[in-house]
Design a protein around this motif. Structure first.
Motif, PDB file in Angstrom:
ATOM      1  N   LEU A  61       0.826  -1.207   0.000  1.00  0.00           N
ATOM      2  CA  LEU A  61       0.000   0.000   0.000  1.00  0.00           C
ATOM      3  C   LEU A  61       0.862   1.259   0.000  1.00  0.00           C
ATOM      4  CD1 LEU A  61      -2.780   1.378   0.224  1.00  0.00           C
ATOM      5  CD2 LEU A  61      -2.536   1.165   2.704  1.00  0.00           C
ATOM      6  N   PHE A  62       1.842   1.325   0.888  1.00  0.00           N
ATOM      7  CA  PHE A  62       2.706   2.500   0.963  1.00  0.00           C
ATOM      8  C   PHE A  62       3.477   2.694  -0.343  1.00  0.00           C
ATOM      9  CE2 PHE A  62       3.005   1.545   5.781  1.00  0.00           C
ATOM     10  CZ  PHE A  62       1.810   2.191   6.016  1.00  0.00           C
ATOM     11  N   SER A  63       3.906   1.589  -0.955  1.00  0.00           N
ATOM     12  CA  SER A  63       4.612   1.684  -2.240  1.00  0.00           C
ATOM     13  C   SER A  63       3.698   2.240  -3.322  1.00  0.00           C
ATOM     14  CB  SER A  63       5.125   0.299  -2.668  1.00  0.00           C
ATOM     15  OG  SER A  63       6.112  -0.163  -1.778  1.00  0.00           O
ATOM     16  N   ALA A  64       2.466   1.740  -3.365  1.00  0.00           N
ATOM     17  CA  ALA A  64       1.506   2.217  -4.367  1.00  0.00           C
ATOM     18  C   ALA A  64       1.246   3.707  -4.209  1.00  0.00           C
ATOM     19  CB  ALA A  64       0.201   1.438  -4.257  1.00  0.00           C
ATOM     20  N   VAL A  65       1.098   4.152  -2.977  1.00  0.00           N
ATOM     21  CA  VAL A  65       0.850   5.580  -2.717  1.00  0.00           C
ATOM     22  C   VAL A  65       2.064   6.407  -3.119  1.00  0.00           C
ATOM     23  CG1 VAL A  65       0.484   7.279  -0.877  1.00  0.00           C
ATOM     24  CG2 VAL A  65      -0.888   5.197  -0.940  1.00  0.00           C
ATOM     25  N   ALA A  66       3.249   5.978  -2.699  1.00  0.00           N
ATOM     26  CA  ALA A  66       4.470   6.725  -3.030  1.00  0.00           C
ATOM     27  C   ALA A  66       4.683   6.796  -4.536  1.00  0.00           C
ATOM     28  CB  ALA A  66       5.682   6.090  -2.347  1.00  0.00           C
ATOM     29  N   LEU A  67       4.451   5.692  -5.229  1.00  0.00           N
ATOM     30  CA  LEU A  67       4.642   5.677  -6.680  1.00  0.00           C
ATOM     31  C   LEU A  67       3.586   6.497  -7.406  1.00  0.00           C
ATOM     32  CD1 LEU A  67       5.622   1.931  -7.111  1.00  0.00           C
ATOM     33  CD2 LEU A  67       7.133   3.919  -7.390  1.00  0.00           C
ATOM     34  N   SER A  68       2.336   6.405  -6.963  1.00  0.00           N
ATOM     35  CA  SER A  68       1.286   7.154  -7.660  1.00  0.00           C
ATOM     36  C   SER A  68       1.441   8.654  -7.467  1.00  0.00           C
ATOM     37  CB  SER A  68      -0.104   6.709  -7.205  1.00  0.00           C
ATOM     38  OG  SER A  68      -0.376   7.157  -5.894  1.00  0.00           O
ATOM     39  N   GLU A  69       1.963   9.056  -6.323  1.00  0.00           N
ATOM     40  CA  GLU A  69       2.163  10.476  -6.041  1.00  0.00           C
ATOM     41  C   GLU A  69       3.558  10.971  -6.428  1.00  0.00           C
ATOM     42  OE1 GLU A  69      -0.188  12.813  -4.783  1.00  0.00           O
ATOM     43  OE2 GLU A  69      -1.345  11.137  -5.577  1.00  0.00           O
ATOM     44  N   LYS A  70       4.421  10.028  -6.823  1.00  0.00           N
ATOM     45  CA  LYS A  70       5.813  10.348  -7.175  1.00  0.00           C
ATOM     46  C   LYS A  70       6.532  11.073  -6.038  1.00  0.00           C
ATOM     47  CE  LYS A  70       4.991  10.565 -12.139  1.00  0.00           C
ATOM     48  NZ  LYS A  70       3.623  10.212 -12.247  1.00  0.00           N
ATOM     49  N   SER A  71       6.164  10.682  -4.808  1.00  0.00           N
ATOM     50  CA  SER A  71       6.744  11.288  -3.614  1.00  0.00           C
ATOM     51  C   SER A  71       6.444  10.390  -2.424  1.00  0.00           C
ATOM     52  CB  SER A  71       6.129  12.675  -3.381  1.00  0.00           C
ATOM     53  OG  SER A  71       6.465  13.152  -2.094  1.00  0.00           O
ATOM     54  N   ILE A  72       7.357  10.350  -1.471  1.00  0.00           N
ATOM     55  CA  ILE A  72       7.089   9.567  -0.268  1.00  0.00           C
ATOM     56  C   ILE A  72       6.294  10.360   0.764  1.00  0.00           C
ATOM     57  CG2 ILE A  72       9.067   8.039  -0.584  1.00  0.00           C
ATOM     58  CD1 ILE A  72      10.462   9.634   1.694  1.00  0.00           C
ATOM     59  N   PHE A  73       6.032  11.622   0.508  1.00  0.00           N
ATOM     60  CA  PHE A  73       5.292  12.425   1.481  1.00  0.00           C
ATOM     61  C   PHE A  73       3.920  11.818   1.781  1.00  0.00           C
ATOM     62  CE2 PHE A  73       2.452  15.961   2.621  1.00  0.00           C
ATOM     63  CZ  PHE A  73       3.068  16.341   3.803  1.00  0.00           C
ATOM     64  N   ALA A  74       3.184  11.408   0.751  1.00  0.00           N
ATOM     65  CA  ALA A  74       1.853  10.834   0.961  1.00  0.00           C
ATOM     66  C   ALA A  74       1.947   9.506   1.709  1.00  0.00           C
ATOM     67  CB  ALA A  74       1.129  10.651  -0.368  1.00  0.00           C
ATOM     68  N   ILE A  77       2.466  10.249   5.387  1.00  0.00           N
ATOM     69  CA  ILE A  77       1.221  10.680   6.042  1.00  0.00           C
ATOM     70  C   ILE A  77       0.308   9.489   6.281  1.00  0.00           C
ATOM     71  CG2 ILE A  77      -0.869  12.092   5.782  1.00  0.00           C
ATOM     72  CD1 ILE A  77       1.749  13.668   6.390  1.00  0.00           C
ATOM     73  N   LEU A  78       0.154   8.622   5.276  1.00  0.00           N
ATOM     74  CA  LEU A  78      -0.682   7.425   5.438  1.00  0.00           C
ATOM     75  C   LEU A  78      -0.114   6.525   6.528  1.00  0.00           C
ATOM     76  CD1 LEU A  78      -3.033   5.640   4.588  1.00  0.00           C
ATOM     77  CD2 LEU A  78      -1.563   4.702   2.792  1.00  0.00           C
ATOM     78  N   HIS A  79       1.172   6.326   6.538  1.00  0.00           N
ATOM     79  CA  HIS A  79       1.838   5.497   7.549  1.00  0.00           C
ATOM     80  C   HIS A  79       1.589   6.079   8.944  1.00  0.00           C
ATOM     81  CE1 HIS A  79       5.693   2.881   8.171  1.00  0.00           C
ATOM     82  NE2 HIS A  79       4.938   2.854   9.259  1.00  0.00           N
ATOM     83  N   MET A  80       1.719   7.392   9.073  1.00  0.00           N
ATOM     84  CA  MET A  80       1.441   8.049  10.357  1.00  0.00           C
ATOM     85  C   MET A  80      -0.008   7.829  10.785  1.00  0.00           C
ATOM     86  SD  MET A  80       3.349  11.714  10.032  1.00  0.00           S
ATOM     87  CE  MET A  80       5.099  11.906  10.311  1.00  0.00           C
ATOM     88  N   ALA A  81      -0.933   7.972   9.849  1.00  0.00           N
ATOM     89  CA  ALA A  81      -2.355   7.810  10.170  1.00  0.00           C
ATOM     90  C   ALA A  81      -2.655   6.382  10.629  1.00  0.00           C
ATOM     91  CB  ALA A  81      -3.206   8.175   8.956  1.00  0.00           C
TER      92      ALA A  81
END
Length: 132
Positions: A61-74, A77-81
């Motif tokens: 999930l974290f990889s998909a978010v980072a890749l889709s946003e082209k940034s680890i920032f999202a 945030i998801l990991h923190m949540a």
């Protein structure tokens, strides 16, 4: 505990596993394998079998978010949540399968919310590009 679990761990883990490991693996192998291996290593780092299984899925999930946003920032945030919500699992006034169902529903709502936020962000990016 909140500082370590909710703030420091997600930042350190995302910088390492998505920022370094996944990005290096992507250069050396097909994307699917890079995501799998970085997620598997992320899971192994968590030690116990149940946590390994859970965090491998979270790694995807974290990889998909980072890749889709082209940034680890999202993904940070998801990991923190997710880590923050995990602090309250013991407060759910039910046991067994009911608690699992409540947690699963909460997780789906969290993911749907992230998807909507990211989707709106992508629409704003498209509009900005069209205006420019």
């Amino acid at each position: 505990r909140i500082l370590g679990v909710v703030i420091v761990a997600p930042i350190v883990e995302e910088v390492f596993f998505r920022g370094l490991v996944l990005s290096r693996f992507r250069k050396a192998m097909p994307l699917g394998l890079a995501i799998f291996l970085s997620s598997f290593l992320f899971g192994l780092m968590h030690g116990q079998l149940l946590w390994i299984a859970y965090t491998v899925v979270m790694g995807f999930l974290f990889s998909a978010v980072a890749l889709s946003e082209k940034s680890i920032f999202a993904s940070i945030i998801l990991h923190m949540a997710i880590n923050f919500s995990g602090l309250f699992v013991d407060m759910i006034p039910c046991e067994g399968i009911v608690k699992v169902i409540v947690c699963a529903i909460s997780f789906v709502v969290l993911i749907a919310t992230m998807y909507m936020v990211m989707g709106n962000n992508n629409e704003e990016k498209k509009e900005t590009l069209e205006v420019a």
